[in-house]
Design a protein around this motif. Structure first.
Motif, mmCIF file in Angstrom:
data_model
loop_
_atom_site.group_PDB
_atom_site.id
_atom_site.type_symbol
_atom_site.label_atom_id
_atom_site.label_comp_id
_atom_site.label_asym_id
_atom_site.label_seq_id
_atom_site.Cartn_x
_atom_site.Cartn_y
_atom_site.Cartn_z
ATOM 1 N N LEU A 25 0.811 -1.206 0.000
ATOM 2 C CA LEU A 25 0.000 0.000 0.000
ATOM 3 C C LEU A 25 0.843 1.253 0.000
ATOM 4 O O LEU A 25 0.343 2.338 0.215
ATOM 5 N N THR A 26 2.140 1.131 -0.236
ATOM 6 C CA THR A 26 2.996 2.275 -0.100
ATOM 7 C C THR A 26 2.751 3.300 -1.172
ATOM 8 O O THR A 26 2.183 3.052 -2.197
ATOM 9 N N GLY A 27 3.260 4.421 -0.913
ATOM 10 C CA GLY A 27 3.590 5.370 -1.861
ATOM 11 C C GLY A 27 2.529 6.158 -2.487
ATOM 12 O O GLY A 27 2.189 7.179 -2.016
ATOM 13 N N CYS A 28 2.046 5.734 -3.602
ATOM 14 C CA CYS A 28 1.019 6.494 -4.223
ATOM 15 C C CYS A 28 -0.071 6.540 -3.201
ATOM 16 O O CYS A 28 -1.121 7.068 -3.380
ATOM 17 N N GLY A 29 0.144 5.931 -2.100
ATOM 18 C CA GLY A 29 -0.842 5.890 -1.072
ATOM 19 C C GLY A 29 -0.234 5.806 0.284
ATOM 20 O O GLY A 29 0.697 6.489 0.590
ATOM 21 N N SER A 30 -0.749 4.941 1.146
ATOM 22 C CA SER A 30 -0.282 4.932 2.522
ATOM 23 C C SER A 30 0.361 3.625 2.878
ATOM 24 O O SER A 30 0.080 2.597 2.311
ATOM 25 N N ASP A 31 1.229 3.696 3.870
ATOM 26 C CA ASP A 31 1.864 2.545 4.468
ATOM 27 C C ASP A 31 1.455 2.534 5.919
ATOM 28 O O ASP A 31 1.936 3.323 6.697
ATOM 29 N N ARG A 32 0.561 1.663 6.306
ATOM 30 C CA ARG A 32 0.063 1.668 7.668
ATOM 31 C C ARG A 32 0.397 0.379 8.385
ATOM 32 O O ARG A 32 -0.310 -0.049 9.276
ATOM 33 N N ALA A 33 1.469 -0.250 7.980
ATOM 34 C CA ALA A 33 1.846 -1.481 8.658
ATOM 35 C C ALA A 33 2.161 -1.194 10.109
ATOM 36 O O ALA A 33 2.688 -0.164 10.465
ATOM 37 N N SER A 34 1.829 -2.130 10.975
ATOM 38 C CA SER A 34 2.035 -1.914 12.398
ATOM 39 C C SER A 34 3.479 -2.033 12.798
ATOM 40 O O SER A 34 3.876 -1.628 13.872
ATOM 41 N N GLY A 35 4.290 -2.607 11.928
ATOM 42 C CA GLY A 35 5.676 -2.849 12.284
ATOM 43 C C GLY A 35 5.863 -4.269 12.756
ATOM 44 O O GLY A 35 6.978 -4.770 12.873
ATOM 45 N N SER A 76 7.171 6.389 6.257
ATOM 46 C CA SER A 76 6.082 5.420 6.269
ATOM 47 C C SER A 76 6.657 4.059 5.896
ATOM 48 O O SER A 76 7.209 3.897 4.807
ATOM 49 N N VAL A 77 6.575 3.106 6.808
ATOM 50 C CA VAL A 77 7.177 1.784 6.614
ATOM 51 C C VAL A 77 6.078 0.742 6.453
ATOM 52 O O VAL A 77 5.211 0.626 7.314
ATOM 53 N N GLY A 78 6.121 -0.002 5.350
ATOM 54 C CA GLY A 78 5.058 -0.954 5.103
ATOM 55 C C GLY A 78 5.501 -2.295 4.603
ATOM 56 O O GLY A 78 5.510 -3.266 5.346
ATOM 57 N N SER A 90 14.087 -6.124 15.691
ATOM 58 C CA SER A 90 15.058 -5.032 15.612
ATOM 59 C C SER A 90 14.417 -3.707 15.242
ATOM 60 O O SER A 90 14.949 -2.645 15.544
ATOM 61 N N LYS A 91 13.288 -3.767 14.538
ATOM 62 C CA LYS A 91 12.589 -2.560 14.075
ATOM 63 C C LYS A 91 13.490 -1.657 13.217
ATOM 64 O O LYS A 91 13.346 -0.435 13.226
ATOM 65 N N VAL A 92 14.428 -2.267 12.505
ATOM 66 C CA VAL A 92 15.285 -1.521 11.583
ATOM 67 C C VAL A 92 14.734 -1.728 10.169
ATOM 68 O O VAL A 92 14.739 -2.846 9.660
ATOM 69 N N PRO A 93 14.260 -0.670 9.508
ATOM 70 C CA PRO A 93 13.649 -0.846 8.198
ATOM 71 C C PRO A 93 14.667 -1.097 7.093
ATOM 72 O O PRO A 93 15.831 -0.711 7.189
ATOM 73 N N ALA A 94 14.215 -1.741 6.045
ATOM 74 C CA ALA A 94 15.016 -1.972 4.846
ATOM 75 C C ALA A 94 14.136 -1.701 3.638
ATOM 76 O O ALA A 94 12.914 -1.676 3.740
ATOM 77 N N GLY A 95 14.775 -1.507 2.500
ATOM 78 C CA GLY A 95 14.007 -1.299 1.285
ATOM 79 C C GLY A 95 14.623 -0.236 0.401
ATOM 80 O O GLY A 95 15.598 0.439 0.761
ATOM 81 N N GLN A 96 14.060 -0.094 -0.749
ATOM 82 C CA GLN A 96 14.548 0.855 -1.742
ATOM 83 C C GLN A 96 14.522 2.289 -1.214
ATOM 84 O O GLN A 96 15.490 3.045 -1.368
ATOM 85 N N ASP A 97 13.405 2.694 -0.592
ATOM 86 C CA ASP A 97 13.305 4.053 -0.050
ATOM 87 C C ASP A 97 14.379 4.311 1.000
ATOM 88 O O ASP A 97 14.949 5.405 1.068
ATOM 89 N N VAL A 98 14.635 3.291 1.824
ATOM 90 C CA VAL A 98 15.625 3.426 2.892
ATOM 91 C C VAL A 98 17.014 3.628 2.302
ATOM 92 O O VAL A 98 17.769 4.523 2.722
ATOM 93 N N ASP A 99 17.372 2.796 1.321
ATOM 94 C CA ASP A 99 18.705 2.899 0.718
ATOM 95 C C ASP A 99 18.916 4.236 0.020
ATOM 96 O O ASP A 99 19.990 4.851 0.137
ATOM 97 N N ILE A 100 17.918 4.701 -0.713
ATOM 98 C CA ILE A 100 18.069 5.967 -1.435
ATOM 99 C C ILE A 100 18.167 7.131 -0.454
ATOM 100 O O ILE A 100 19.018 8.017 -0.612
ATOM 101 N N ALA A 101 17.327 7.135 0.562
ATOM 102 C CA ALA A 101 17.369 8.217 1.552
ATOM 103 C C ALA A 101 18.704 8.243 2.286
ATOM 104 O O ALA A 101 19.318 9.313 2.463
#
Length: 314
Positions: A25-35, A76-78, A90-101
């Motif tokens: 649900l990311t991006g063009c919209g929302s990421d509401r994952a609880s983690g 927003s992490v999803g 660990s609650k440490v996010p990973a992903g394309q957005d994370v790497d670019i940021a």
């Protein structure tokens, strides 16, 4: 299609476990994952390890930011490939957005202090000054550009998926093809806005209207699709493709519907815009950008250059 200079490729190997079946649900919209919805091992390659501060790029930042050395990032992490939690502990996010940021932060010589937030909370918080910048696979739309500025870093957009065993629906090129069907979307997303804005299309065709079902979390949306409570899911192109590649998800990607630029979000007129744009363009030019997209299997969504608040793709 503009902004797609490289051929498509499958999602990167090594990110193939249960967490990947979650709807995107990311991006063009929302990421509401609880983690808590996590468990997928992230690709181990560190494709940004060689990056260092670029003094010329750092000079583009306001002096007070350079002196402080930090920026607050509302994230927003999803779910993959955009941003997700490989390990709930660990609650440490990973992903394309994370790497670019993180790569942009390194080039600019600042540390991005990441604060997890829901999509709908980030944009208002930018204006209030709570966050300096926001990420969440934010699609650039003309409506959003009225109050938010963007620095683009990828091209994604809207797509459709159904259950794997559902062969009744093919490529969706017009929303009147969905008349009479129930469609699941994330709350506050461009998907919800698009469907609601065009809801009269079925009546105009003399058909039964489609029903839009809005979900606030990833797990509920996928469960509704799997249990036949909705017929179709509308979500991000990259996310739905990624998900459909996981056998456990039991979904089938139908097609791209509408491409959108995706970018970092800022308060309107932010003094950070040119620095972030220059940093993204440096990543593109030095090859780091391509390595990040290869890592997450999203080459198809590459852009040729970063832009500040471009018009919505039509």
């Amino acid at each position: 299609m503009p902004g797609r200079p490289w051929p498509a490729r499958r999602a990167a190997a090594g990110v193939l476990t249960a967490a990947l079946i979650l709807p995107l649900l990311t991006g063009c919209g929302s990421d509401r994952a609880s983690g808590e919805e996590a468990g997928a091992a992230a690709p181990s390659s560190d494709v940004t390890a060689a990056l260092k501060k670029n003094p010329q790029l750092a000079k583009l930042l306001p002096e007070e930011v350079r002196e402080r050395g930090t920026l607050t990032l509302g994230a927003s992490v999803g779910a993959p490939p955009s941003s997700y939690f490989p390990s709930a502990s660990s609650k440490v996010p990973a992903g394309q957005d994370v790497d670019i940021a993180d790569a942009v932060g390194t080039l600019l010589g600042v540390r991005l202090t990441r604060q997890q937030a829901s999509f709908d909370a980030i944009l208002p918080a930018l204006d209030s000054g709570k966050y300096d910048v926001g990420t969440g696979n934010f699609g650039v739309t003309d409506e959003r550009r009225r109050t938010i500025d963007f620095v683009t870093y990828i091209n994604d957009g809207q797509g459709f998926a159904v259950r794997e065993d559902d062969t009744g629906l093919g490529k969706v090129t017009r929303l009147d093809q969905l008349c009479g069907k129930s469609i699941g979307v994330g709350a506050g997303t461009t998907f919800e806005a698009t469907l609601e804005a065009e809801k009269k299309v079925c009546a105009a065709k003399g058909g039964k209207p489609y029903q839009v079902h809005v979900y606030s979390d990833n797990g509920s949306l996928l469960t509704s699709l799997q249990q036949n409570r909705v017929d179709v899911v509308m979500s991000t192109i990259n996310g739905l493709r990624y998900q459909a590649a996981q056998p456990a998800a039991g979904t089938r990607f139908l097609n791209e519907y509408h491409r959108l630029d995706v970018g970092f979000a800022f308060k309107k007129g932010s003094p950070l815009l040119k620095a972030f744009q220059a940093a993204v363009n440096e990543l593109i030019q030095d090859g780091t950008y391509r390595k990040i997209l290869d890592k997450w299997g999203t080459r198809e969504s590459a852009i040729e250059e970063s832009r500040i608040s471009p018009p919505e793709q039509k």
